[in-house]
Design an enzyme around this catalytic site. Sequence first.
Site, PDB file in Angstrom:
ATOM      1  N   GLU A   1       0.758  -1.281  -0.244  1.00 39.81           N
ATOM      2  CA  GLU A   1       0.253  -0.841  -0.092  1.00 39.81           C
ATOM      3  C   GLU A   1       0.883   1.197  -0.276  1.00 39.81           C
ATOM      4  OE1 GLU A   1      -2.209   0.613   3.271  1.00 39.81           O
ATOM      5  OE2 GLU A   1      -0.872  -0.365   4.885  1.00 39.81           O
TER       6      GLU A   1
ATOM      7  N   LYS B   1       2.553   4.499   1.037  1.00 33.67           N
ATOM      8  CA  LYS B   1       3.230   4.811   2.130  1.00 33.67           C
ATOM      9  C   LYS B   1       2.838   6.441   2.090  1.00 33.67           C
ATOM     10  CE  LYS B   1       7.662   5.210   5.450  1.00 33.67           C
ATOM     11  NZ  LYS B   1       7.528   6.522   6.023  1.00 33.67           N
TER      12      LYS B   1
ATOM     13  N   ARG C   1       2.550   9.664  16.611  1.00 32.12           N
ATOM     14  CA  ARG C   1       3.391   8.632  16.676  1.00 32.12           C
ATOM     15  C   ARG C   1       4.502   8.361  18.123  1.00 32.12           C
ATOM     16  NH1 ARG C   1       8.651   7.768  16.185  1.00 32.12           N
ATOM     17  NH2 ARG C   1       9.158   5.919  14.526  1.00 32.12           N
TER      18      ARG C   1
ATOM     19  N   GLU D   1      -2.458   8.289   8.069  1.00 31.99           N
ATOM     20  CA  GLU D   1      -1.505   9.021   7.834  1.00 31.99           C
ATOM     21  C   GLU D   1      -2.182   9.981   7.554  1.00 31.99           C
ATOM     22  OE1 GLU D   1       1.742   8.029   8.800  1.00 31.99           O
ATOM     23  OE2 GLU D   1       2.864  10.219   7.341  1.00 31.99           O
TER      24      GLU D   1
ATOM     25  N   PHE E   1      -5.480   3.157   7.678  1.00 32.29           N
ATOM     26  CA  PHE E   1      -3.822   1.683   7.770  1.00 32.29           C
ATOM     27  C   PHE E   1      -4.490   0.565   8.530  1.00 32.29           C
ATOM     28  CE2 PHE E   1      -0.728   4.490   8.575  1.00 32.29           C
ATOM     29  CZ  PHE E   1      -0.550   4.439   9.771  1.00 32.29           C
TER      30      PHE E   1
ATOM     31  N   ARG F   1       9.482  -2.301  15.881  1.00 28.83           N
ATOM     32  CA  ARG F   1       9.344  -2.670  14.995  1.00 28.83           C
ATOM     33  C   ARG F   1       9.859  -4.030  14.419  1.00 28.83           C
ATOM     34  NH1 ARG F   1      10.691   2.111  11.524  1.00 28.83           N
ATOM     35  NH2 ARG F   1      11.637   2.884  13.670  1.00 28.83           N
TER      36      ARG F   1
HETATM   37  P1  ATP Z   1      10.294   7.535   8.160  1.00 25.28           P
HETATM   38  O1  ATP Z   1      10.959   7.956   9.224  1.00 25.28           O
HETATM   39  O2  ATP Z   1      10.441   6.581   7.172  1.00 25.28           O
HETATM   40  O3  ATP Z   1       9.255   8.380   7.725  1.00 25.28           O
HETATM   41  P2  ATP Z   1       9.412   6.509  10.723  1.00 25.28           P
HETATM   42  O4  ATP Z   1      10.829   6.393  11.532  1.00 25.28           O
HETATM   43  O5  ATP Z   1       9.056   7.694  11.444  1.00 25.28           O
HETATM   44  O6  ATP Z   1       9.592   6.353   9.352  1.00 25.28           O
HETATM   45  P3  ATP Z   1       8.398   4.233  10.649  1.00 25.28           P
HETATM   46  O7  ATP Z   1       8.076   2.620  11.067  1.00 25.28           O
HETATM   47  O8  ATP Z   1       9.941   3.580   9.910  1.00 25.28           O
HETATM   48  O9  ATP Z   1       8.130   5.224  10.919  1.00 25.28           O
HETATM   49  O10 ATP Z   1       7.147   3.942   8.846  1.00 25.28           O
HETATM   50  C1  ATP Z   1       6.367   3.865   8.878  1.00 25.28           C
HETATM   51  C2  ATP Z   1       5.573   4.964   9.089  1.00 25.28           C
HETATM   52  O11 ATP Z   1       5.654   5.339   7.609  1.00 25.28           O
HETATM   53  C3  ATP Z   1       4.649   5.600  10.200  1.00 25.28           C
HETATM   54  O12 ATP Z   1       4.735   5.337  11.584  1.00 25.28           O
HETATM   55  C4  ATP Z   1       3.610   5.973   9.476  1.00 25.28           C
HETATM   56  O13 ATP Z   1       3.930   7.489  10.101  1.00 25.28           O
HETATM   57  C5  ATP Z   1       3.728   5.931   7.624  1.00 25.28           C
HETATM   58  N1  ATP Z   1       3.123   5.385   6.946  1.00 25.28           N
HETATM   59  C6  ATP Z   1       2.320   6.848   6.496  1.00 25.28           C
HETATM   60  N2  ATP Z   1       1.627   5.609   5.420  1.00 25.28           N
HETATM   61  C7  ATP Z   1       1.924   4.390   6.212  1.00 25.28           C
HETATM   62  C8  ATP Z   1       0.795   3.087   5.516  1.00 25.28           C
HETATM   63  N3  ATP Z   1      -0.170   3.098   4.815  1.00 25.28           N
HETATM   64  N4  ATP Z   1       1.295   1.583   6.687  1.00 25.28           N
HETATM   65  C9  ATP Z   1       1.609   2.257   8.205  1.00 25.28           C
HETATM   66  N5  ATP Z   1       2.443   3.382   7.588  1.00 25.28           N
HETATM   67  C10 ATP Z   1       2.439   4.213   7.716  1.00 25.28           C
END
Ligand code: ATP
Length: 613
Positions: A271, A273, A293, A323, A363, A440
């Site tokens: 899906e 992001k 977050r 999001e 999501f 994670r």
């Molecule tokens: P990044 O620094 O890459 O934004 P992060 O470290 O904040 O990521 P991660 O868990 O690594 O957090 O990446 C997932 C993040 O992506 C989620 O916290 C959310 O905010 C965002 N996101 C966007 N679209 C989606 C989706 N479809 N499913 C899950 N998370 C999503």
Amino acid sequence: MAPPAKEGGEDLEFEAVASALDQMERITSRTQLTLLLVGILKKTPARVIDKVVYLIQGKIGPEWKDLPELGIGEKMLIKAISLAYRTSEQQVERLYKSIGDLGKVAETLSARAGRPAASGLLAFMETEKASLTVSRVYDTLLRIAYAQGEGSRDLKLRLLSGLLADAKPKEAKYIVRFVEGRLRVGIGDATVLDALAIVFGGGAQARPIVERAYNLRADLGMVASLLAQKGLEALQDIGPMIGIPIRPMLAERGKSLEELFKKVGGKAIVEYKYDGERAQIHKKDDQIYIFSRRMENITNMYPDVVSMARERIKAREAIVEGEIVAIDPETLELRPFQELMHRKRKHDIYRVMKEVPVAVFLFDVLYADGKDLTKRTLLERRRVLEDIVDPTETFAIAKYVVTDDVNEAWRLFLEAVEEGAEGIMIKAIHDKSYYVAGVREWLWIKFKRDYKSEMMDTVDLVVVGAFYGRGKRGGMLSSLLMAAYDPERDLFKTVCKVATGFSDEELANMQELLEPLKRQSKHPRVESRVKPDVWIEPSLVAEILGAELTLSPMHSCCLDAIRQGVGISIRFPRFIRWRPDKRPEDATTEEELLEMYKSQLRKVEEAPAQEAV
Ligand code: ATP
């Protein structure tokens, strides 16, 4: 010796907390820190254990509770100290100038005030102050925070000076530090969890149960109270609760789609992001809460999301995740993350709501009408999500496909990037594809746009030290010692020194940001082979971009992992932006860096083959 606690041992002398905080200043190892915490928690009666947990972390409650600030600036603090010790404000200021630390000023004045002025009974009465309990300190701090509006300044002053007047010197020092916000980041959640597992579960074997409870209800005080009052069993079947944030599930990162499909078991939800702010939306009838977050209550920032959620979530009670993304008001096209941040900085929220409208792409669903869904598979959860949401263009389900076809995933990736998303998420749908709160894992993998470029991925690192600049930047802290996080041992390990990428404005602001976080010695949760000019309390997270990862004998991150005596560092690191939405524990982990280093090696080895594709 301290008198026994009042009410049949139902309270704890605040002195015990103050002396633990005092010892913490001198220790430099994480193990000692945990043991110290174990010592104090063992002594603490169940009724006040939540208060002790909050106080020791420098707060009056979890961030998401949105408790009011104490609202006491430096000037007012000086006045409170002067009132407490019947001395002039000028005298307090003079001492402050010479000692440089208001906590120590209060300690000194309190000691002087308590010094026997006469002999015999009078002297005894003067030295033997009424002892402060944890409840008295905590409840007074809470009252100070809640004193709002007309007359609140006087009330705050009276409450604080009353507390200081009754405090022993050491207690006064830490009450002042608390009020200044200088205790805030000392002890990480992981250390408290370790200590709780030792005290109430007999050791490390109880850690997963304690941690799971905390992941589902992000309130360490509440978890500690439950443990102390009802024991470990009470935590076994704890579930989500509306109004208390669940720690978000996180994603690993990947580079090759083929590999990622293998990792999640062949078939997956693929899906968009989206590039915005993560939101956990809780609904109970008309009541809506939105958590970020890092589990802060951001409900007030998004009145538009609140009304959409109220109208469009059909379940009476639900916890969903999505999001929030800035969109173009005319075309509804996705806009970059920076535009959303622009919205966050403004105060006139209703006006900005029109300038920077947002859409929500959902999501996941974690709870609906009495059912804990965290132990259901992703496909089941997705079905519930689609059942309980009545979507619109701006309150929609994230765009996704269920596929085992790498080409289809590629198509969706290109389409996502074209439409302004960051990339795609690949999510496992097998029968163990649960919602694993706060972790994670390879159940979710992100595949982002920048992974295709030659530059290395950005990483999020924590500031643990700083260096003074030279020349034009003389006297200014202008480069930062950055560290990654090791969640296993709850340690921050250094990776690089960043000196470029700061604008003049950012440099100026940085001095203010760092000032309250300066430390005399290395923080016990930091592991470093480099000695900066100033040690910094691990608190600030910055996004860093570099040319590549290299081996380095200077840094402690990934030490010995690739080669004996050598760690991993970043070549040409550059500051990109602060990440206020991340706590230090949300920084890139040591393991992730190691993975990135290994995949960089693979990339070099596989380069000719890739070009041929
Ligand atoms: P990044 O620094 O890459 O934004 P992060 O470290 O904040 O990521 P991660 O868990 O690594 O957090 O990446 C997932 C993040 O992506 C989620 O916290 C959310 O905010 C965002 N996101 C966007 N679209 C989606 C989706 N479809 N499913 C899950 N998370 C999503």
